[in-house]
Design an enzyme around this catalytic site. Structure first.
Site, PDB file in Angstrom:
ATOM      1  N   GLN A 134      45.353  40.056  45.012  1.00  0.00           N
ATOM      2  CA  GLN A 134      45.982  41.376  45.125  1.00  0.00           C
ATOM      3  C   GLN A 134      47.500  41.283  44.999  1.00  0.00           C
ATOM      4  OE1 GLN A 134      46.345  43.320  48.831  1.00  0.00           O
ATOM      5  NE2 GLN A 134      46.403  45.371  47.983  1.00  0.00           N
TER       6      GLN A 134
ATOM      7  N   ASP B 125      44.876  29.903  39.436  1.00  0.00           N
ATOM      8  CA  ASP B 125      43.838  30.509  40.284  1.00  0.00           C
ATOM      9  C   ASP B 125      42.552  29.719  40.083  1.00  0.00           C
ATOM     10  OD1 ASP B 125      43.826  33.708  41.615  1.00  0.00           O
ATOM     11  OD2 ASP B 125      42.059  32.437  41.688  1.00  0.00           O
TER      12      ASP B 125
ATOM     13  N   ASP C  13      41.738  24.911  42.158  1.00  0.00           N
ATOM     14  CA  ASP C  13      41.138  25.127  43.472  1.00  0.00           C
ATOM     15  C   ASP C  13      42.132  24.526  44.465  1.00  0.00           C
ATOM     16  OD1 ASP C  13      39.844  24.786  45.882  1.00  0.00           O
ATOM     17  OD2 ASP C  13      38.021  23.934  45.025  1.00  0.00           O
TER      18      ASP C  13
ATOM     19  N   TYR D 263      41.037  34.413  60.634  1.00  0.00           N
ATOM     20  CA  TYR D 263      42.189  34.690  59.760  1.00  0.00           C
ATOM     21  C   TYR D 263      43.481  34.626  60.573  1.00  0.00           C
ATOM     22  CZ  TYR D 263      44.998  37.565  56.473  1.00  0.00           C
ATOM     23  OH  TYR D 263      45.947  38.065  55.604  1.00  0.00           O
TER      24      TYR D 263
ATOM     25  N   LYS E 177      46.648  32.192  60.303  1.00  0.00           N
ATOM     26  CA  LYS E 177      47.998  32.688  60.025  1.00  0.00           C
ATOM     27  C   LYS E 177      49.016  32.154  61.043  1.00  0.00           C
ATOM     28  CE  LYS E 177      47.425  34.870  56.193  1.00  0.00           C
ATOM     29  NZ  LYS E 177      47.938  34.234  54.967  1.00  0.00           N
TER      30      LYS E 177
HETATM   31  C1  AKB Z   1      43.778  42.067  55.773  1.00  0.00           C
HETATM   32  O1  AKB Z   1      43.450  43.222  56.096  1.00  0.00           O
HETATM   33  O2  AKB Z   1      43.102  41.057  56.032  1.00  0.00           O
HETATM   34  C2  AKB Z   1      45.099  41.876  55.068  1.00  0.00           C
HETATM   35  C3  AKB Z   1      46.183  41.619  56.061  1.00  0.00           C
HETATM   36  C4  AKB Z   1      46.766  42.723  56.837  1.00  0.00           C
HETATM   37  O3  AKB Z   1      46.576  40.508  56.212  1.00  0.00           O
HETATM   38  N1  AKB Z   1      45.397  43.009  54.260  1.00  0.00           N
END
Ligand code: AKB
Length: 314
Positions: A12, A34, A53, A142, A146
């Site tokens: 994106q 990519d 990769d 996630y 991060k």
């Molecule tokens: C998600 O929704 O996972 C992403 C983000 C806010 O990191 N768009």
């Protein structure tokens, strides 16, 4: 003149970032990579492209050795909702890919960018006007990736002197490439459905506020941060950036200024709703503004105008 290698260039952010960087620094100076080659005729193939990769450290090193970039922008990552479906795969891709990219940056002394996210915050982070430095105990894979990534980038700066830079992006809204697997994706889908069907069923509930930003502002932010003189930066990574804090009703109201009959209803997805509720309502971007001049141009209504017009032309 910069020479830039990008991972996740078909994602994106990567898609628009690649095009913009090629416009500024020259097509041949921006290498897109990519996992898979895009379809023949794709605009990305107008410049250099390599299949990569990001968990393959040797191949990443080899591509960098051949292209000889001075900057690496590591964009390849699995987003929040997809990561929750397959957390081990997410850890390996998000953390393994990042470590490989940082090692390449260290070995070839490259300036380095990778995005963090509002996902790096958790349910006990202050919800409103969330400061840049605050409690971070995310409850998603996630988010764990991060926070770890922010720390790892800081570590590579302090320990090895790698010029790492990064921001915490909110949900990013674009008409060029639809996102995949994020929690904030509703704010993109709503525009496409508005134009194509005149109605949208939101998987995120009413009154659920999250930060968002138009993609043009996100790309400008990356370029501005990367060009900022190092002596102006007190921080390196994890800059809060945002342009607006919105919920589905606010987007619908903005769309109705152009399409009065637009209908919004709800079928809340418990997984993505829980992720959204664990994130802040609104974050404070004052450090990014003060240290490197972050200044988003689009608010909700100007973004809505752009989105609707661009989607109608597709
Ligand atoms: C998600 O929704 O996972 C992403 C983000 C806010 O990191 N768009």
């Amino acid at each position: 003149m910069k020479r830039i290698m990008i991972t996740g260039a078909l994602g994106q952010i990567g898609t628009e970032l690649t095009m913009k960087l090629r416009e500024i620094y020259g097509t041949d100076n921006v290498l897109a990579t990519d996992l898979r080659r895009p379809e023949e005729g794709s605009a990305i193939l107008a410049g250099p492209f390599e299949e990569l990769d990001v968990t393959d450290a040797e191949r990443m090193d080899q591509i960098a050795a051949e292209f000889k970039p001075d900057t690496l922008m590591h964009m390849a990552a699995l987003l929040s909702a997809t990561a929750e479906k397959n957390p081990v795969f997410a850890w390996n891709l998000n953390m393994g890919g990042l470590l490989n990219a940082l090692e390449v940056a260290r070995k070839y002394q490259l300036q380095f960018f990778t995005p963090s996210s509002i996902g790096a915050f958790g349910p006990n982070t202050p919800k409103d006007n969330t400061p840049q430095t605050t409690i971070q105990r995310p409850t998603t894979m996630y988010g764990v990736n991060k926070v770890s990534g922010e720390l790892l980038c800081d570590y590579y700066f302090h320990r090895f002197g790698v010029d790492t830079r990064g921001v915490r992006f909110p949900g990013l809204i674009s008409h060029v490439k639809e996102p995949g697997g994020g929690t904030t994706d509703y704010a993109v889908e709503i525009y496409f459905k508005a134009v194509r069907e005149g109605k949208y069923t939101s998987y995120i509930g009413k009154d659920t506020f999250m930060d968002m930003m138009f993609m043009d502002d996100a790309i400008d932010a990356i370029i501005k941060l990367m060009e900022a003189p190092a002596e102006n930066l007190k921080d390196r990574n994890a800059f809060n950036v945002t342009a607006m804090s919105i919920d589905p009703e606010m987007v619908a109201a903005s769309i109705r200024k152009h399409m009065p009959d637009f209908e919004l209803d709800y079928d809340v997805d418990p997984v993505r709703q829980a992720i959204a509720e664990s994130w802040p309502n609104s974050i404070d971007a004052s450090e990014a503004k003060a240290q490197w001049g972050f200044s988003p141009k689009f608010d909700l209504d100007t973004m809505t105008e752009e989105m609707l017009e661009a989607i109608k032309k597709k």
